[in-house]
Enzyme design. Structure first.
Site, PDB file in Angstrom:
ATOM      1  N   TYR A 192       0.839  -1.198   0.000  1.00  0.00           N
ATOM      2  CA  TYR A 192       0.000   0.000   0.000  1.00  0.00           C
ATOM      3  C   TYR A 192       0.883   1.260   0.000  1.00  0.00           C
ATOM      4  CZ  TYR A 192      -3.375   3.413   1.727  1.00  0.00           C
ATOM      5  OH  TYR A 192      -4.156   4.525   1.863  1.00  0.00           O
ATOM      6  N   THR A 194       1.570   3.769   1.765  1.00  0.00           N
ATOM      7  CA  THR A 194       2.375   4.250   2.899  1.00  0.00           C
ATOM      8  C   THR A 194       3.323   3.191   3.457  1.00  0.00           C
ATOM      9  OG1 THR A 194       0.659   3.570   4.445  1.00  0.00           O
ATOM     10  CG2 THR A 194       0.560   5.850   3.662  1.00  0.00           C
ATOM     11  N   LYS A 195       3.326   2.007   2.900  1.00  0.00           N
ATOM     12  CA  LYS A 195       4.121   0.924   3.492  1.00  0.00           C
ATOM     13  C   LYS A 195       5.607   1.054   3.098  1.00  0.00           C
ATOM     14  CE  LYS A 195       0.720  -0.657   5.797  1.00  0.00           C
ATOM     15  NZ  LYS A 195      -0.488  -1.271   5.347  1.00  0.00           N
ATOM     16  N   ASN A 196       6.457   0.239   3.730  1.00  0.00           N
ATOM     17  CA  ASN A 196       7.909   0.391   3.511  1.00  0.00           C
ATOM     18  C   ASN A 196       8.311   0.226   2.059  1.00  0.00           C
ATOM     19  OD1 ASN A 196       7.976   0.745   6.235  1.00  0.00           O
ATOM     20  ND2 ASN A 196       9.702  -0.638   6.589  1.00  0.00           N
ATOM     21  N   MET A 197       7.623  -0.647   1.331  1.00  0.00           N
ATOM     22  CA  MET A 197       7.764  -0.637  -0.131  1.00  0.00           C
ATOM     23  C   MET A 197       6.360  -0.596  -0.707  1.00  0.00           C
ATOM     24  SD  MET A 197       8.841  -4.501  -1.350  1.00  0.00           S
ATOM     25  CE  MET A 197       7.993  -4.389  -2.924  1.00  0.00           C
TER      26      MET A 197
END
Ligand SMILES: *Cc1c(COP(=O)(O)O)cnc(C)c1O
Length: 417
Positions: A192, A194-197
């Site tokens: 998603y 906002t996730k780290n990737m």
């Protein structure tokens, strides 16, 4: 002391610092353009290449690329045979998707409370919540710190039920020298925004079970037999067969174009995340009004540092968490709330009779924590601005110990300070 922006002062910065801003490099942009020009933008060769590379990164036997972690969790529950009347033990301190998918298959989420320091599900409470109807345990590696997987695996093995890991925060996480993705039968990852990737929207399911892999490969794409994806690529007509009515859960090559390069930069970005994390820890260490995140890496266990959750001490601050978030926004600093515990949401309250007080630790964390901006797309000025804003807000709203909470004469408080 300079006036807070929430009280009419000038904000710490001019432009708004977006929480969870993705870092999109030229490599991703070139790859997306290449895909756009290739004549094939759907599920195809790049998605399959991404699956291979992601499987090797998380050390899983198999990986399915999908359109979200929510889809991955749903598929895992189906493969685990969870259905109507069954129970799944899980944490209330998570994004609603974790529990929603349990409802999607007609089962009941049985929440148990979390550990105060790690924010993760408490294995002892899992053991006590197991009933003859329990068909799976679904855990969340909150903020990127792994759950106590040895204790959880013990419980699951005794009961002969699978563990499903929601690793939406934990793509880079290691637990006792084992990579998250290699530990349990099913592990869901989120890409998603906002996730780290990120792939904009997207996810992956790591599977360590050949039979489940065979079935889910089909279920992920309409239930078509295993080579059916070739139907979706340039070339000859491929006859196909529907094995069971499946879902439209596949990733696309446009998303995989982002994912391939996001994955390649994940490790170097973690170094940046760690640097920002350490700067926050140092900057807030002397403040008694806030508590910095507790768990840190050990020799064989690694935090993915997805969320930097700052916890406010209500007795020491004259404002609550929501006011703190608003005051930060006024300073042009975006922050997040992770999470309002799932059992407090309307449907869960009404359907299962949950109420405040059911899971006091999750509720206390849900009431008092906020997540500060943490992204490799941030520069040192962004970090400094965030620190300045947090400190200003704390210094302005701290309640001196001489005054009991509820004392609200600002003038007297300022004199006392
Ligand atoms: C983001 C998130 C999800 C959902 O991920 P999607 O890819 O948006 O479906 C699930 N669980 C947790 C803990 C999350 O933070």
């Amino acid at each position: 002391m300079s006036t807070l922006a929430s009280e009419g002062g000038r904000p710490v910065r001019k432009d708004f610092l977006v929480f969870g801003r993705p870092q999109i490099g030229e490599a991703e942009i070139r790859e997306v353009v290449d895909t756009l020009r290739s004549g094939w933008i759907g599920f195809g060769p790049k998605s399959l290449r991404f699956e291979e590379e992601f499987a090797s990164y998380v050390r899983a036997e198999h990986v399915l690329s999908v359109n979200s972690a929510t889809a991955a969790l749903h598929l895992a529950l189906l493969a685990a045979g969870v259905g109507a009347g069954d129970e799944v033990v899980t944490t209330p301190l998570t994004f609603c998707a974790t529990a929603n998918v349990i409802a999607h298959v007609g089962a009941k989420p049985v929440f148990v409370d979390v550990d105060e320091d790690t924010q993760n599900i408490d294995p002892e409470r899992i053991a006590r919540a197991i009933t003859p109807r329990t068909k799976a345990i679904m855990v969340v590696h909150m903020t990127g710190w792994p759950c106590d997987m040895d204790a959880i695996a013990d419980i699951a093995e005794r009961k002969r039920i699978p563990v499903i890991e929601d690793a939406a925060h934990a793509t880079e996480t290691w637990y006792r020298a084992r990579k998250v993705g290699s530990i349990s039968r099913f592990t869901a990852f989120s890409f998603y925004a906002t996730k780290n990737m990120t792939t904009g929207e997207g996810g992956a399911l790591a599977i360590n079970d050949d039979a489940a892999w065979d079935r889910l490969r089909a279920l992920r794409l309409h239930g078509l037999d295993k080579d059916a994806w070739k139907r979706y690529s340039p070339g000859a007509y491929m006859p196909y067969e529907v094995l069971e009515p499946g879902f439209k859960y596949n990733m696309t090559d446009l998303q995989a174009s982002l994912g391939l390069h996001q994955l390649a930069r994940l490790e170097e970005n973690l170094v940046v995340r760690k640097r920002i994390w350490t700067a926050y820890d140092a900057a807030f260490a002397d403040l008694d009004e806030v508590i910095t995140p507790q768990p840190t890496d050990t020799a064989h266990t690694r935090h993915a540092r997805h969320l930097y959750t700052l916890r406010i001490v209500p007795e020491r601050l004259g404002i609550d968490r929501n006011q703190f978030v608003a005051a930060l926004a006024a300073e042009n600093i975006g922050s997040g709330v992770h999470f309002v515990p799932v059992h407090l949401h309307q449907w869960y309250r009404e359907r299962f009779g949950h109420a405040r007080g059911d899971f006091p630790v999750a509720e206390a964390i849900g009431d008092t924590t906020l997540s500060l901006p943490l992204s490799p797309a941030m520069d040192m000025q962004d970090v400094t601005d965030t620190i300045t804003a947090v400190r200003r807000i704390v210094e302005r709203h701290r309640v001196t110990p001489a005054y009991a909470p509820g004392f609200d004469d600002d003038e007297a408080l300022r004199e006392a300070a």
